[in-house]
Design an enzyme around this catalytic site. Structure first.
Site, short mmCIF file in Angstrom:
data_model
loop_
_atom_site.label_atom_id
_atom_site.label_comp_id
_atom_site.label_asym_id
_atom_site.label_seq_id
_atom_site.Cartn_x
_atom_site.Cartn_y
_atom_site.Cartn_z
N ASP A 361 42.77 26.59 33.70
CA ASP A 361 43.42 27.89 33.58
C ASP A 361 42.46 28.85 32.89
OD1 ASP A 361 46.17 29.31 33.79
OD2 ASP A 361 45.46 29.77 31.76
N ASN A 369 42.47 41.43 33.92
CA ASN A 369 43.00 42.26 35.01
C ASN A 369 43.38 43.65 34.50
OD1 ASN A 369 42.85 40.87 37.45
ND2 ASN A 369 44.74 39.72 37.07
N HIS A 374 42.65 44.67 39.25
CA HIS A 374 42.92 43.45 40.02
C HIS A 374 41.81 43.12 41.03
CE1 HIS A 374 46.94 42.40 38.56
NE2 HIS A 374 47.13 43.70 38.44
N ASP A 378 39.90 39.63 41.22
CA ASP A 378 39.72 38.79 42.41
C ASP A 378 38.27 38.33 42.54
OD1 ASP A 378 42.37 39.08 43.00
OD2 ASP A 378 42.08 40.56 44.60
N GLU A 404 45.59 32.45 38.33
CA GLU A 404 44.26 32.16 37.79
C GLU A 404 44.09 30.67 37.48
OE1 GLU A 404 46.79 33.28 34.17
OE2 GLU A 404 46.67 33.78 36.30
#
Length: 493
Positions: A361, A369, A374, A378, A404
């Site tokens: 994680d 973010n 965002h 990505d 994530e």
């Protein structure tokens, strides 16, 4: 008033009728106790039929040419079964030829029928089947329904037949589309009306689709089916496909597929001898020419088929890849992860082989973010996935678990090995910042490791749950570290 398309056609007053001499022949054909004298006497009453039988007995088709002048001697030399076959064939062909109309290619039709008869008889002989004479008649009359449909429907049918050309498969499809019935069913119905032998009726009905033939006549029908394929190698527009069909039919009858070319060459040679006896114009093609054309077409079809198969396989692999891959990161998706884990869990449970997994994680990814957006997030996910993949084994499965979070399944790996692998991945992620959107973004991750145990309560879901609990401990311990289920092993930086 008849209801079905077949019934309407069979009620036509223009259908061919069976000649009187054929009725007598059929009666004798179906009598197993008929004598040489009876059969000879019946044939002698029809001078035309007698002349044809004598001509056949003196030809090379049924053996070495002989000098035979009496019908009784011809019957003796050829044998009762063969003479019964020939007498019926000669009688019906002569009568049907006399009814030919204008518009249908009758020369091709009878040539195809004759070559189908010759090949069918030869195939039966090669297969060691005692149905050679019946196969010959089946080939000779397998297109009986075409003649019947032309007689009953006239120009409507001739126009349809002209459109189909020499493609009998296309002709059957157009017949069903236009008239609701094909020539195979019509021919079989007419053969039944004429009281022809039941085996011959089956041959006419099922020659195009031998899989539907009754068990008791299946071998005979397959011989006729092979005969039709052989005739199309010689006369059809798709000789490569028909050569392949003939080879397949040979294999089903226990004949080497390589014999197909020999059967076609022999049929061309025998066709010349038989054609004059049946008043059918023989093909002037040379065996070498026919076989060269068929083999060239077959080679072309094989190459095209291989290309098509390769394209289909590539498309299939692409679809499988798309169905099992996470669109954003290019690693396995969650569905593929579960399939992979369940498969290796079964192996571990059955054979006792080790199995481990760890969850990954990314630390404080929501803040990343919020700070960078965002789209940048990505990019970070894609870069992290690439780094993880670079330090994992080919046998390991890396999948995106959601958001994530990633998961790695390690087949044949005990807990200690999984911890070491997780440490390598952690170090690779934290070693240097991720370059995204023109910026260098530091990224770390927390890890939770679990391993399969031979426990009645252990399931794939519980293995994931233990890794998730260990991941929670890694987060509590300050992040950027590895924790294992039921173990205090850790590494903090």
């Amino acid at each position: 008033m008849p209801g079905s398309p077949l019934e309407r056609i069979m009620h036509s007053d223009r259908l061919p009728t069976i000649p009187a001499v054929a009725v007598r022949v059929i009666d004798l054909v179906q009598r197993p106790d008929v004598s040489l004298d009876e059969l000879g006497a019946m044939i002698e009453r029809d001078p035309s039929l007698a002349a044809r039988v004598l001509r056949m007995a003196n030809s090379g088709f049924y053996g070495r040419p002989r000098s035979i002048s009496r019908v009784r001697d011809a019957v003796l030399v050829l044998g009762l079964r063969t003479v019964k076959t020939l007498a019926l064939g000669f009688t019906l062909v002569a009568d049907l030829r006399a009814r030919e109309g204008v518009g249908l290619d009758h020369t091709w039709l009878w040539q195809r029928s004759l070559y189908a008869a010759i090949v069918a008889r030869a195939v039966a002989g090669r297969a060691g089947l005692r149905v050679g004479d019946e196969a010959f008649l089946g080939g000779l009359f397998h297109l009986l329904g075409v003649i019947a449909l032309e007689s009953a429907l006239g120009d409507d049918y001739r126009d349809l037949a002209a459109e189909a050309g020499r493609d009998v498969g296309l002709l059957r499809a157009r017949e069903i589309e236009r008239f609701g019935v094909d020539h195979s069913r019509v021919g079989a119905a007419l053969a039944e009306r004429w009281n022809l032998p039941p085996a011959l009726v089956d041959a006419v009905r099922h020659a195009a689709d031998p899989a539907r033939a009754p068990l008791e006549t299946a071998q005979l029908v397959m011989c006729v089916h092979a005969g039709a394929a052989g005739a199309d190698v010689i006369l059809g527009d798709r000789p490569g496909e028909q050569l392949a069909a003939l080879r397949t039919a040979c294999q089903r009858l226990g004949i080497a597929p390589e014999a197909a070319e020999e059967l076609v060459a022999a049929a061309l040679a025998d066709g010349a001898a038989l054609a004059t006896t049946f008043d059918i114009q023989a093909s002037c093609l040379e065996p070498g020419e026919v076989l060269a054309r068929a083999n060239e077409a077959l080679l072309r079809l094989t190459i095209e088929s291989e290309r098509e198969n390769a394209a289909l396989q590539a498309e299939r692999e692409q679809l499988i890849h798309q169905a099992s891959t996470d669109v954003l990161t290019g690693v396995a998706n969650r569905r593929h992860f579960h399939e992979f884990l369940e498969e290796h869990f079964r192996l571990a449970a059955r054979y006792g082989t080790p199995l481990s997994l760890f969850l990954v994680d990314l630390d404080r990814f929501k803040a990343l973010n919020d700070t960078y957006g965002h789209l940048t997030g990505d990019e970070v996910l894609r870069a992290v996935a690439a780094r993880m993949k670079s330090v994992l084994r080919d046998a390991d499965l890396l999948a995106r678990f959601g958001g994530e979070e990633f998961v790695v399944v390690l087949p044949s790996t005990p807990l200690e090995g999984a911890i070491q692998s997780a440490e390598r991945v952690r170090e690779a992620i934290a070693a240097r910042p991720i370059e995204a959107a023109g910026q260098e973004i530091p990224v770390t991750a927390s890890f939770g490791v679990s391993a399969y145990r031979a426990d009645a309560l252990m399931t794939p879901e519980w293995l994931i749950k233990e890794a998730d609990l260990a991941l929670y401990e890694a987060k509590r311990a300050g992040r950027n570290c590895v924790r294992a289920a039921g173990d205090e092993v850790s590494s903090r930086f």
